[in-house]
Design a protein around this motif. Sequence first.
Motif, PDB file in Angstrom:
ATOM      1  N   ASP A  32     -13.673  12.239 -15.411  1.00  0.00           N
ATOM      2  CA  ASP A  32     -13.810  12.260 -13.947  1.00  0.00           C
ATOM      3  C   ASP A  32     -14.487  11.005 -13.401  1.00  0.00           C
ATOM      4  O   ASP A  32     -15.537  11.056 -12.753  1.00  0.00           O
ATOM      5  CB  ASP A  32     -14.545  13.533 -13.503  1.00  0.00           C
ATOM      6  N   SER A  33     -13.844   9.887 -13.628  1.00  0.00           N
ATOM      7  CA  SER A  33     -14.371   8.599 -13.150  1.00  0.00           C
ATOM      8  C   SER A  33     -14.166   8.454 -11.647  1.00  0.00           C
ATOM      9  O   SER A  33     -13.368   9.166 -11.025  1.00  0.00           O
ATOM     10  CB  SER A  33     -13.674   7.455 -13.878  1.00  0.00           C
ATOM     11  N   VAL A  34     -14.889   7.500 -11.058  1.00  0.00           N
ATOM     12  CA  VAL A  34     -14.871   7.278  -9.606  1.00  0.00           C
ATOM     13  C   VAL A  34     -14.472   5.836  -9.296  1.00  0.00           C
ATOM     14  O   VAL A  34     -15.041   4.887  -9.850  1.00  0.00           O
ATOM     15  CB  VAL A  34     -16.258   7.557  -8.986  1.00  0.00           C
ATOM     16  N   LEU A  35     -13.482   5.683  -8.423  1.00  0.00           N
ATOM     17  CA  LEU A  35     -13.160   4.396  -7.819  1.00  0.00           C
ATOM     18  C   LEU A  35     -13.817   4.378  -6.445  1.00  0.00           C
ATOM     19  O   LEU A  35     -13.531   5.230  -5.602  1.00  0.00           O
ATOM     20  CB  LEU A  35     -11.646   4.224  -7.677  1.00  0.00           C
ATOM     21  N   ASP A  36     -14.720   3.435  -6.223  1.00  0.00           N
ATOM     22  CA  ASP A  36     -15.432   3.383  -4.942  1.00  0.00           C
ATOM     23  C   ASP A  36     -14.445   3.081  -3.817  1.00  0.00           C
ATOM     24  O   ASP A  36     -13.559   2.238  -3.951  1.00  0.00           O
ATOM     25  CB  ASP A  36     -16.503   2.285  -4.990  1.00  0.00           C
ATOM     26  N   TYR A  37     -14.631   3.776  -2.686  1.00  0.00           N
ATOM     27  CA  TYR A  37     -13.732   3.603  -1.546  1.00  0.00           C
ATOM     28  C   TYR A  37     -14.520   3.669  -0.259  1.00  0.00           C
ATOM     29  O   TYR A  37     -15.271   4.628  -0.022  1.00  0.00           O
ATOM     30  CB  TYR A  37     -12.660   4.698  -1.551  1.00  0.00           C
ATOM     31  N   ASP A  38     -14.365   2.652   0.567  1.00  0.00           N
ATOM     32  CA  ASP A  38     -15.012   2.614   1.872  1.00  0.00           C
ATOM     33  C   ASP A  38     -13.997   3.046   2.930  1.00  0.00           C
ATOM     34  O   ASP A  38     -13.050   2.298   3.222  1.00  0.00           O
ATOM     35  CB  ASP A  38     -15.529   1.207   2.167  1.00  0.00           C
ATOM     36  N   ALA A  39     -14.177   4.246   3.467  1.00  0.00           N
ATOM     37  CA  ALA A  39     -13.209   4.802   4.406  1.00  0.00           C
ATOM     38  C   ALA A  39     -13.130   3.998   5.700  1.00  0.00           C
ATOM     39  O   ALA A  39     -12.099   4.008   6.375  1.00  0.00           O
ATOM     40  CB  ALA A  39     -13.560   6.256   4.717  1.00  0.00           C
ATOM     41  N   LYS A  40     -14.205   3.295   6.051  1.00  0.00           N
ATOM     42  CA  LYS A  40     -14.204   2.535   7.315  1.00  0.00           C
ATOM     43  C   LYS A  40     -13.312   1.295   7.222  1.00  0.00           C
ATOM     44  O   LYS A  40     -12.642   0.937   8.180  1.00  0.00           O
ATOM     45  CB  LYS A  40     -15.634   2.141   7.683  1.00  0.00           C
ATOM     46  N   SER A  41     -13.320   0.658   6.063  1.00  0.00           N
ATOM     47  CA  SER A  41     -12.564  -0.589   5.910  1.00  0.00           C
ATOM     48  C   SER A  41     -11.293  -0.427   5.093  1.00  0.00           C
ATOM     49  O   SER A  41     -10.423  -1.297   5.107  1.00  0.00           O
ATOM     50  CB  SER A  41     -13.438  -1.649   5.233  1.00  0.00           C
ATOM     51  N   GLY A  42     -11.186   0.676   4.356  1.00  0.00           N
ATOM     52  CA  GLY A  42     -10.047   0.839   3.464  1.00  0.00           C
ATOM     53  C   GLY A  42     -10.136   0.004   2.205  1.00  0.00           C
ATOM     54  O   GLY A  42      -9.145  -0.183   1.498  1.00  0.00           O
ATOM     55  N   ARG A  43     -11.347  -0.460   1.883  1.00  0.00           N
ATOM     56  CA  ARG A  43     -11.509  -1.312   0.703  1.00  0.00           C
ATOM     57  C   ARG A  43     -11.955  -0.472  -0.499  1.00  0.00           C
ATOM     58  O   ARG A  43     -12.761   0.442  -0.367  1.00  0.00           O
ATOM     59  CB  ARG A  43     -12.516  -2.423   0.963  1.00  0.00           C
ATOM     60  N   THR A  44     -11.427  -0.835  -1.663  1.00  0.00           N
ATOM     61  CA  THR A  44     -11.854  -0.216  -2.912  1.00  0.00           C
ATOM     62  C   THR A  44     -12.769  -1.179  -3.663  1.00  0.00           C
ATOM     63  O   THR A  44     -12.739  -2.390  -3.446  1.00  0.00           O
ATOM     64  CB  THR A  44     -10.650   0.142  -3.809  1.00  0.00           C
ATOM     65  N   ALA A 271       2.766  -1.688  -3.683  1.00  0.00           N
ATOM     66  CA  ALA A 271       2.637  -2.631  -2.568  1.00  0.00           C
ATOM     67  C   ALA A 271       3.965  -2.766  -1.832  1.00  0.00           C
ATOM     68  O   ALA A 271       5.042  -2.670  -2.427  1.00  0.00           O
ATOM     69  CB  ALA A 271       2.173  -3.980  -3.083  1.00  0.00           C
ATOM     70  N   GLU A 272       3.872  -2.977  -0.526  1.00  0.00           N
ATOM     71  CA  GLU A 272       5.077  -3.201   0.271  1.00  0.00           C
ATOM     72  C   GLU A 272       5.447  -4.676   0.223  1.00  0.00           C
ATOM     73  O   GLU A 272       4.828  -5.469  -0.482  1.00  0.00           O
ATOM     74  CB  GLU A 272       4.850  -2.675   1.684  1.00  0.00           C
ATOM     75  N   ASP A 273       6.465  -5.072   0.986  1.00  0.00           N
ATOM     76  CA  ASP A 273       7.005  -6.424   0.820  1.00  0.00           C
ATOM     77  C   ASP A 273       6.044  -7.516   1.280  1.00  0.00           C
ATOM     78  O   ASP A 273       6.279  -8.700   1.027  1.00  0.00           O
ATOM     79  CB  ASP A 273       8.357  -6.571   1.531  1.00  0.00           C
ATOM     80  N   ASN A 274       4.943  -7.140   1.927  1.00  0.00           N
ATOM     81  CA  ASN A 274       3.925  -8.135   2.294  1.00  0.00           C
ATOM     82  C   ASN A 274       2.807  -8.208   1.257  1.00  0.00           C
ATOM     83  O   ASN A 274       1.798  -8.882   1.465  1.00  0.00           O
ATOM     84  CB  ASN A 274       3.330  -7.816   3.667  1.00  0.00           C
ATOM     85  N   GLY A 275       2.971  -7.468   0.149  1.00  0.00           N
ATOM     86  CA  GLY A 275       1.988  -7.519  -0.926  1.00  0.00           C
ATOM     87  C   GLY A 275       0.811  -6.582  -0.762  1.00  0.00           C
ATOM     88  O   GLY A 275      -0.099  -6.582  -1.600  1.00  0.00           O
ATOM     89  N   VAL A 276       0.798  -5.768   0.291  1.00  0.00           N
ATOM     90  CA  VAL A 276      -0.319  -4.858   0.567  1.00  0.00           C
ATOM     91  C   VAL A 276       0.094  -3.426   0.264  1.00  0.00           C
ATOM     92  O   VAL A 276       1.207  -3.002   0.604  1.00  0.00           O
ATOM     93  CB  VAL A 276      -0.766  -4.981   2.042  1.00  0.00           C
ATOM     94  N   ALA A 277      -0.800  -2.674  -0.377  1.00  0.00           N
ATOM     95  CA  ALA A 277      -0.575  -1.243  -0.609  1.00  0.00           C
ATOM     96  C   ALA A 277      -1.148  -0.453   0.563  1.00  0.00           C
ATOM     97  O   ALA A 277      -2.209  -0.797   1.098  1.00  0.00           O
ATOM     98  CB  ALA A 277      -1.233  -0.806  -1.902  1.00  0.00           C
ATOM     99  N   TYR A 278      -0.460   0.607   0.963  1.00  0.00           N
ATOM    100  CA  TYR A 278      -0.860   1.415   2.111  1.00  0.00           C
ATOM    101  C   TYR A 278      -1.021   2.871   1.714  1.00  0.00           C
ATOM    102  O   TYR A 278      -0.245   3.402   0.910  1.00  0.00           O
ATOM    103  CB  TYR A 278       0.169   1.305   3.238  1.00  0.00           C
ATOM    104  N   LEU A 279      -2.011   3.522   2.328  1.00  0.00           N
ATOM    105  CA  LEU A 279      -2.155   4.971   2.235  1.00  0.00           C
ATOM    106  C   LEU A 279      -1.674   5.591   3.542  1.00  0.00           C
ATOM    107  O   LEU A 279      -1.798   4.981   4.605  1.00  0.00           O
ATOM    108  CB  LEU A 279      -3.626   5.344   1.985  1.00  0.00           C
TER     109      LEU A 279
END
Length: 286
Positions: A32-44, A271-279
């Motif tokens: 049960d590992s954790v990937l840190d995620y900032d909900a305000k910025s969308g940064r991991t 990732a989409e065609d601009n290289g960014v992954a989206y949720l």
Amino acid sequence: MNPTVKAFFDAATWTVSYVVYDQAGGHCALVDSVLDYDAKSGRTATRSADALLAFVSEQALTVQWILETHAHADHLSAAHYLREKVGGTIAIGAAITQVQKVFKGIFHLESEFQPDGGQFDHLLQDGEVFAIGKLQAQALSVPGHTPACMAFQVGDSVFVGDTLFMPDVGTARCDFPGGSAHNLYQSVRKLLSMPPDTRLFMCHDYPPPGRQPTWQCTVADQRAHNIHLHDGVTEAEFVSLRTRRDATLEMPVLILPAVQVNIRAGALPPAEDNGVAYLKIPLNAL
């Protein structure tokens, strides 16, 4: 043989991750590992996962398994990142396919996403035995919180996921898709039928005022003191209590990003065609 257990508490999500290892052979499982995620910025970020890796390196351990007790709704998994860094087999309960099918529809995921569990390296069956070095481990199906919940028994220790919390907090909610208070009752009774001195390790702690976070107790502690399911509580009483309580609970803060990542074994969406992954955020759907 009994394992050596090192716990890592993530205060941002109240999550406890574990390194479970065989001191004699130097092999371990990460639970049960954790990937840190900032909900305000969308940064991991990988601070929490890197703490596990630092300990693994200090102890000169070989990672055999990266275990998930279920597809968490309260934190993102770092399983994919950890496998990239140190290898290991990412494993979860075989019923994850039921969860994937539900959430593929809710999030209207890309057609390439197949709800067949193939995102994970291994799907564990109820009762399946596997090795962590010289330690013998067993996967135990404990549905209720989700249909795919697994506990992992290693020697005298059981990693219970969200099935149980500390005795003064109780048990997991059962109102997610596929959840069942009836099933959770049976799952908890299964765990609490183990020897009284069996060590139980929680995935979360939400301490009441005045208590510091803690995450280890015994079967005897739970049977005597669990506020929802101590000895003597009937299934009907528990289902009534759990159903009433669940009706008052808000959705977990990170459920929307977390589930999308966790049903992919901790990988981000492509990732989409601009290289960014989206949720995705489904509006007025939950």
